[in-house]
Design a protein around this motif. Structure first.
Motif, PDB file in Angstrom:
ATOM      1  N   LYS A 220       0.843  -1.059  -0.179  1.00 24.29           N
ATOM      2  CA  LYS A 220      -0.123  -0.101  -0.108  1.00 24.29           C
ATOM      3  C   LYS A 220       0.880   1.307  -0.214  1.00 24.29           C
ATOM      4  N   THR A 221       1.909   1.179   0.805  1.00 26.01           N
ATOM      5  CA  THR A 221       3.092   2.378   0.724  1.00 26.01           C
ATOM      6  C   THR A 221       4.294   1.459   0.298  1.00 26.01           C
ATOM      7  N   ALA A 222       5.117   2.271   0.001  1.00 25.03           N
ATOM      8  CA  ALA A 222       6.450   2.008  -0.421  1.00 25.03           C
ATOM      9  C   ALA A 222       7.581   2.404   0.470  1.00 25.03           C
ATOM     10  N   SER A 223       7.824   1.980   1.654  1.00 23.29           N
ATOM     11  CA  SER A 223       9.104   2.269   2.309  1.00 23.29           C
ATOM     12  C   SER A 223       9.730   0.973   2.614  1.00 23.29           C
ATOM     13  N   LEU A 224      10.949   1.166   2.681  1.00 25.53           N
ATOM     14  CA  LEU A 224      11.770  -0.189   3.115  1.00 25.53           C
ATOM     15  C   LEU A 224      12.724   0.241   4.223  1.00 25.53           C
ATOM     16  N   ASP A 225      12.668  -0.858   5.221  1.00 20.55           N
ATOM     17  CA  ASP A 225      13.640  -0.672   6.257  1.00 20.55           C
ATOM     18  C   ASP A 225      14.984  -1.224   6.038  1.00 20.55           C
ATOM     19  N   LEU A 226      15.998  -0.304   5.859  1.00 19.05           N
ATOM     20  CA  LEU A 226      17.232  -1.124   5.311  1.00 19.05           C
ATOM     21  C   LEU A 226      18.263  -0.951   6.545  1.00 19.05           C
ATOM     22  N   GLY A 227      17.759  -1.378   7.598  1.00 24.74           N
ATOM     23  CA  GLY A 227      18.643  -1.501   8.883  1.00 24.74           C
ATOM     24  C   GLY A 227      19.425  -0.473   9.093  1.00 24.74           C
ATOM     25  N   SER A 228      20.616  -0.475   9.252  1.00 23.99           N
ATOM     26  CA  SER A 228      21.411   0.568   9.600  1.00 23.99           C
ATOM     27  C   SER A 228      21.465   2.039   8.616  1.00 23.99           C
ATOM     28  N   LEU A 229      21.259   1.668   7.570  1.00 24.87           N
ATOM     29  CA  LEU A 229      20.808   2.464   6.588  1.00 24.87           C
ATOM     30  C   LEU A 229      19.495   3.457   6.798  1.00 24.87           C
ATOM     31  N   GLY A 230      18.566   2.824   7.451  1.00 25.80           N
ATOM     32  CA  GLY A 230      17.388   3.761   7.840  1.00 25.80           C
ATOM     33  C   GLY A 230      16.219   3.364   6.923  1.00 25.80           C
ATOM     34  N   ARG A 231      15.324   4.193   6.723  1.00 24.79           N
ATOM     35  CA  ARG A 231      14.116   3.639   6.007  1.00 24.79           C
ATOM     36  C   ARG A 231      14.034   4.726   4.652  1.00 24.79           C
ATOM     37  N   VAL A 232      13.674   3.938   3.558  1.00 26.21           N
ATOM     38  CA  VAL A 232      13.498   4.673   2.429  1.00 26.21           C
ATOM     39  C   VAL A 232      12.028   4.597   1.910  1.00 26.21           C
ATOM     40  N   ALA A 233      11.567   5.766   1.688  1.00 27.69           N
ATOM     41  CA  ALA A 233      10.144   5.806   1.179  1.00 27.69           C
ATOM     42  C   ALA A 233      10.239   6.059  -0.456  1.00 27.69           C
ATOM     43  N   LEU A 234       9.696   4.981  -1.073  1.00 31.27           N
ATOM     44  CA  LEU A 234       9.536   4.962  -2.513  1.00 31.27           C
ATOM     45  C   LEU A 234       8.416   5.863  -3.092  1.00 31.27           C
ATOM     46  N   TRP A 235       7.217   5.829  -2.441  1.00 37.86           N
ATOM     47  CA  TRP A 235       6.209   6.606  -2.836  1.00 37.86           C
ATOM     48  C   TRP A 235       5.526   6.892  -1.731  1.00 37.86           C
TER      49      TRP A 235
END
Length: 104
Positions: free
Chosen positions: A89-104
């Protein structure tokens, strides 16, 4: 003789190069692509989909899904298609130590 302890960041700076150098940027991009691919693979497996089935949902061949999951062929447009096919529904990824990335 006492061993000198160094931070992870110091090691990367001395071995790979400081942030902003081409070699360091490539490494960080490769790590991010790997983590995104890993997240896609884990989500696909949780949904009990094969690479072929996900490829059919996205409109690509199974081999392309394999490349995406290994972090070798990731583009923004492909990520959007894959996550939509996986029902995100939303596009955010948890990249661990790199943080979260929101795609849209």
């Amino acid at each position: 003789a006492a061993m000198k302890l160094r931070t992870h960041e110091d090691m990367l700076d001395s071995v790979i190069g400081v942030k902003g150098t081409p070699r360091r940027d490539k490494l960080e991009n490769d790590i991010e692509a790997y983590l995104i691919g890993k997240a896609i693979k884990e989500t696909r497996q949780k949904q009990q989909l094969t690479q072929k089935q996900l490829g059919e949902l996205v409109g690509v061949q199974e081999a392309q899904i394999s490349k995406i999951e290994s972090g070798k062929s990731i583009t923004y447009s492909t990520i959007v298609k894959v996550f939509k096919a996986l029902g995100a529904k939303t596009a955010s990824l948890d990249l661990g130590s790199l943080g979260r990335v929101a795609l849209w």
